[in-house]
Design a protein around this motif. Structure first.
Motif, mmCIF file in Angstrom:
data_model
loop_
_atom_site.group_PDB
_atom_site.id
_atom_site.type_symbol
_atom_site.label_atom_id
_atom_site.label_comp_id
_atom_site.label_asym_id
_atom_site.label_seq_id
_atom_site.Cartn_x
_atom_site.Cartn_y
_atom_site.Cartn_z
ATOM 1 N N PHE A 124 0.826 -1.205 0.000
ATOM 2 C CA PHE A 124 0.000 0.000 0.000
ATOM 3 C C PHE A 124 0.868 1.266 0.000
ATOM 4 N N LEU A 125 1.874 1.281 0.865
ATOM 5 C CA LEU A 125 2.722 2.481 0.966
ATOM 6 C C LEU A 125 3.543 2.700 -0.307
ATOM 7 N N ILE A 126 4.211 1.626 -0.771
ATOM 8 C CA ILE A 126 5.166 1.797 -1.870
ATOM 9 C C ILE A 126 4.480 1.903 -3.220
ATOM 10 N N PHE A 127 3.434 1.113 -3.421
ATOM 11 C CA PHE A 127 2.842 1.042 -4.750
ATOM 12 C C PHE A 127 1.481 1.707 -4.845
ATOM 13 N N PHE A 128 1.073 2.367 -3.754
ATOM 14 C CA PHE A 128 -0.192 3.091 -3.870
ATOM 15 C C PHE A 128 -0.110 4.501 -3.299
ATOM 16 N N LEU A 129 0.151 4.577 -1.996
ATOM 17 C CA LEU A 129 0.106 5.894 -1.362
ATOM 18 C C LEU A 129 1.161 6.832 -1.936
ATOM 19 N N TYR A 130 2.406 6.350 -1.972
ATOM 20 C CA TYR A 130 3.453 7.211 -2.525
ATOM 21 C C TYR A 130 3.163 7.576 -3.988
ATOM 22 N N PRO A 131 2.806 6.580 -4.855
ATOM 23 C CA PRO A 131 2.492 6.946 -6.240
ATOM 24 C C PRO A 131 1.379 7.983 -6.362
ATOM 25 N N ILE A 132 0.395 7.938 -5.446
ATOM 26 C CA ILE A 132 -0.684 8.936 -5.545
ATOM 27 C C ILE A 132 -0.116 10.341 -5.329
ATOM 28 N N PHE A 133 0.713 10.490 -4.289
ATOM 29 C CA PHE A 133 1.338 11.804 -4.061
ATOM 30 C C PHE A 133 2.193 12.194 -5.256
ATOM 31 N N GLU A 134 2.969 11.211 -5.722
ATOM 32 C CA GLU A 134 3.870 11.461 -6.839
ATOM 33 C C GLU A 134 3.082 11.879 -8.084
ATOM 34 N N LEU A 135 1.908 11.259 -8.267
ATOM 35 C CA LEU A 135 1.091 11.582 -9.436
ATOM 36 C C LEU A 135 0.691 13.057 -9.422
ATOM 37 N N PHE A 136 0.220 13.516 -8.252
ATOM 38 C CA PHE A 136 -0.179 14.918 -8.152
ATOM 39 C C PHE A 136 1.026 15.827 -8.394
ATOM 40 N N ARG A 137 2.173 15.451 -7.808
ATOM 41 C CA ARG A 137 3.369 16.267 -7.973
ATOM 42 C C ARG A 137 3.773 16.340 -9.449
ATOM 43 N N MET A 138 3.780 15.168 -10.090
ATOM 44 C CA MET A 138 4.190 15.118 -11.496
ATOM 45 C C MET A 138 3.299 15.973 -12.375
ATOM 46 N N SER A 139 2.022 16.058 -11.987
ATOM 47 C CA SER A 139 1.097 16.780 -12.851
ATOM 48 C C SER A 139 1.382 18.289 -12.856
ATOM 49 N N PHE A 140 2.204 18.756 -11.893
ATOM 50 C CA PHE A 140 2.573 20.177 -11.878
ATOM 51 C C PHE A 140 4.002 20.393 -12.369
ATOM 52 N N GLN A 141 4.573 19.347 -12.962
ATOM 53 C CA GLN A 141 5.980 19.435 -13.356
ATOM 54 C C GLN A 141 6.155 19.211 -14.849
ATOM 55 N N GLU A 167 11.235 20.641 -13.757
ATOM 56 C CA GLU A 167 10.902 21.990 -13.303
ATOM 57 C C GLU A 167 9.418 22.099 -12.996
ATOM 58 N N TRP A 168 9.127 22.976 -12.047
ATOM 59 C CA TRP A 168 7.731 23.202 -11.691
ATOM 60 C C TRP A 168 7.106 24.118 -12.718
ATOM 61 N N VAL A 169 5.958 23.731 -13.198
ATOM 62 C CA VAL A 169 5.332 24.565 -14.225
ATOM 63 C C VAL A 169 3.908 24.970 -13.834
ATOM 64 N N GLY A 170 3.583 24.796 -12.580
ATOM 65 C CA GLY A 170 2.249 25.189 -12.125
ATOM 66 C C GLY A 170 1.162 24.426 -12.860
ATOM 67 N N LEU A 171 0.182 25.158 -13.372
ATOM 68 C CA LEU A 171 -0.962 24.503 -13.998
ATOM 69 C C LEU A 171 -0.793 24.286 -15.495
ATOM 70 N N ALA A 172 0.434 24.500 -15.991
ATOM 71 C CA ALA A 172 0.650 24.444 -17.448
ATOM 72 C C ALA A 172 0.166 23.137 -18.062
ATOM 73 N N ASN A 173 0.428 22.000 -17.363
ATOM 74 C CA ASN A 173 -0.012 20.718 -17.914
ATOM 75 C C ASN A 173 -1.523 20.653 -18.040
ATOM 76 N N TYR A 174 -2.192 21.189 -17.018
ATOM 77 C CA TYR A 174 -3.654 21.154 -17.047
ATOM 78 C C TYR A 174 -4.191 22.034 -18.172
ATOM 79 N N LYS A 175 -3.486 23.158 -18.418
ATOM 80 C CA LYS A 175 -3.927 24.031 -19.510
ATOM 81 C C LYS A 175 -3.689 23.349 -20.851
ATOM 82 N N GLN A 176 -2.524 22.679 -20.924
ATOM 83 C CA GLN A 176 -2.176 22.015 -22.179
ATOM 84 C C GLN A 176 -3.128 20.858 -22.485
ATOM 85 N N MET A 177 -3.738 20.352 -21.434
ATOM 86 C CA MET A 177 -4.650 19.235 -21.584
ATOM 87 C C MET A 177 -5.855 19.608 -22.461
#
Lengths: 313, 280
Positions: free
Chosen positions: A44-61, A69-79
């Motif tokens: 749960f910790l290694i393959f779920f909880l951490y990946p969930i945090f990582e997913l959110f982090r990646m979505s702003f990078q 690099e941090w790009v804020g909401l750029a990915n969401y805009k590009q979506m």
């Protein structure tokens, strides 16, 4: 369990474990559940909880090899682009057809299979179920061949015989969707039949007997008794169909890999895969995954509310 | 015209209907089987039709597969190893968790069970990108472990075992404890044997899922030698049809083992999938 017994048991264990901490540990009823749950916690910790945090982090990078690099909401805009919209549209249309086909037909088939007049029930049940054993890829290989483009390919040859023109199945949006939907329906039909059959077993026979006395015919019994009584199963099948639809990927991959003409086979998960692994846009892929995750959670909450896995005990 | 005639008509109509339905549903298997015995050149020029000219049937595709298909049997081997480890590992480790949630009373039990339910709602596909990063970090890309580990404890299987174990008589454990049984001993020697049907149902479901798993292995396995069957077969699909022979025979041989398992353990399949959500 009488209280004296418990005390007897306690003293017994105390006697056995006296002065030995390791022995105490393996007899401990307090520690045991945590021992049993350790593998789950780790996964749960290694393959779920951490990946969930990582997913959110990646979505702003913006993630490139060696530098992030941090790009804020750029990915969401590009979506917000036409490819993504097509992917969403395809996924929704696909899900729509899955629901429209894979609920009423299996329900009717299960009802007929359940009929007391039908012999060889198990044989027919197995026949309907067997396609679900085949992977999407293997099934898709043969669907792809049957739906080949030339006049001689199986399905086209049938069409020609009854006076239609042969189709280029993998080139048009409608025929492409037809291929994906029919491949999935072929595989999943038997599973849903089994769900509905299980649901039918829980309908009390007395309801049908009462209906017989009132002179109801088979069709009336189906719509007045069977369909309403199957509501919990129907809701369950509806939810798993929506989940299956949202995560659809393989049915498209097997026909076009990741390059369908005019995006006719592009799905949301396919778009994530394409962006992340073909175009190296991990951040954008992550942003799309976040949206998908939120969608899955909303549907999941709905499911919990109506099914109440928590209500169980 | 008695009751008897009507029921005979009903019976005949039903049989006809299901024979027809079964025929349509099973037809692709016939195509699969027959096309593997057609010369690749015929498939390429005439497309896939179901005509069966007995004199042109050949086993050259199978000979080719068995002599030239080294990579195919490598994939087969990979698939078998991954399926066996995933199945045994996930069924045992998940049964631990399900058992603990059913048998013991401890603080946070409901919370953990709620967590398991929550995990049921999040398909692994959604987490593929961060999971891939985790695998890079752990150095597990392109390895068996990389494919297996995220599935080694499965929420669905935990849920199944929890539901199963909750119906078992707990008094037996109490008396075993008095006889000096350890907590693990109670599980392994007393309760696990009582959960054999659950182990059967879940093994089959997990083996089937693992054998057919696609998206995650596609991401984690990067080299040709480490591919599993579905990934390898997918890599053979090309618009030019130059791999037909191997693709068709290879696909057919993929289906056979799971078909055999199904024929032997049919009822486990059914009980395994129905428990998924249909509460009786």
């Amino acid at each position: 369990m009488k209280p004296q017994e418990t005390t007897a048991q306690m003293t017994q264990i105390k006697k056995m474990t006296k002065g030995n901490p390791i022995k105490k540990m393996i007899f401990s009823q307090k520690l045991a559940p945590f021992f049993f749950l350790t593998p789950f916690f780790l996964v749960f910790l290694i393959f779920f909880l951490y990946p969930i945090f990582e997913l959110f982090r990646m979505s702003f990078q913006n993630i490139l090899i060696g530098q992030t690099e941090w790009v804020g909401l750029a990915n969401y805009k590009q979506m917000m682009n036409s490819h993504f919209y097509t992917a969403v549209k395809n996924t929704l249309i696909y899900t729509f057809w899955i629901i429209v086909i894979l609920i009423p037909i299996p329900m009717a088939l299960a009802t007929l299979l359940n009929s007391k007049y039908l012999p060889f029930k198990n044989f027919f049940k197995s026949a309907l179920f067997i396609p679900s054993l085949v992977s999407v890829i293997v099934g898709g290989v043969f669907f792809g061949l049957m739906f080949g483009d030339t006049e001689k390919d199986f399905i086209n040859s049938l069409l020609v015989q009854i006076g239609f023109s042969p189709q280029q199945w993998k080139l048009g949006a409608a025929t492409g969707m037809f291929l994906m939907v029919s491949l999935n329906c072929w595989r999943i039909l038997g599973i849903n039949v089994i769900y509905f059959l299980a649901g039918l077993q829980s309908i009390p026979n007395s309801l049908y007997e009462a209906a017989d006395i009132d002179g109801a015919n088979a069709v009336q019994k189906f719509f007045r008794i069977t369909v309403p009584m199957l509501k919990p199963v129907t809701l369950f099948v509806l939810i798993i169909s929506i989940f299956g639809g949202l995560r659809m990927f393989e049915e498209s991959y097997v026909f076009w890999k990741n390059g369908s003409p005019n995006d006719i086979g592009l799905t949301i998960v396919g778009y994530v895969y394409q962006q992340a692994f073909d175009y190296n846009a991990m951040g954008l892929g992550a942003a799309v995954s976040v949206v998908l995750l939120l969608l899955a959670l909303i549907i999941g909450m709905f499911q919990l509310k109506y099914f109440g896995a928590f209500k169980e005990d | 015209m008695g009751q008897n005639t009507t029921s005979k008509i009903k019976k005949t109509l039903l049989i006809l209907f299901f024979v027809f339905t079964s025929f349509i549903v099973l037809f692709p298997f016939y195509v699969m089987f027959i096309s593997g015995f057609k010369p690749a050149s015929e498939l390429f020029s005439n497309g896939l039709n179901v005509s069966m000219a007995l004199d042109t049937l050949t086993i050259e595709n199978y000979i080719y597969l068995f002599t030239e298909g080294k990579e195919y049997f490598r994939w087969y081997f990979n698939s078998i190893i991954i399926t066996i480890i995933t199945t045994i590992g996930s069924v045992i480790l998940s049964s631990f968790a399900g058992y603990a949630l059913a048998i013991y009373k401890f603080k946070g039990r409901n919370l953990i069970f709620g967590l398991v339910i929550f995990l049921l709602l999040v398909p692994v596909d959604i987490l593929m990108l961060p999971l891939y990063k985790v695998m890079i970090f752990l150095g597990l890309v392109d390895t068996y472990s990389g494919v297996i580990l995220p599935f080694i404890v499965t929420p669905f299987v935990i849920f199944f075992f929890r539901q199963y174990a909750i119906g078992l008589p707990k008094e037996i454990i109490e008396s075993a404890r008095i006889d000096g049984c350890t907590e693990f001993g109670c599980y392994a020697r007393i309760m696990a044997p009582m959960m054999l049907p659950a182990f059967g149902a879940m093994s089959i479901i997990q083996a089937m899922n693992s054998w057919n798993n696609f998206l995650w292995p596609l991401i984690v396995l990067r080299s040709n030698e480490s591919m599993t069957l579905p990934i390898g077969l997918a890599s053979l699909i090309s618009p030019y049809g130059n791999n037909y022979g191997m693709l068709l025979t290879g696909s057919t041989l993929t289906v056979i083992p799971i078909l055999i398992v199904f024929l032997f353990f049919q009822r486990y399949f059914v009980s395994g999938i129905t428990v998924g959500g249909v509460k009786g």
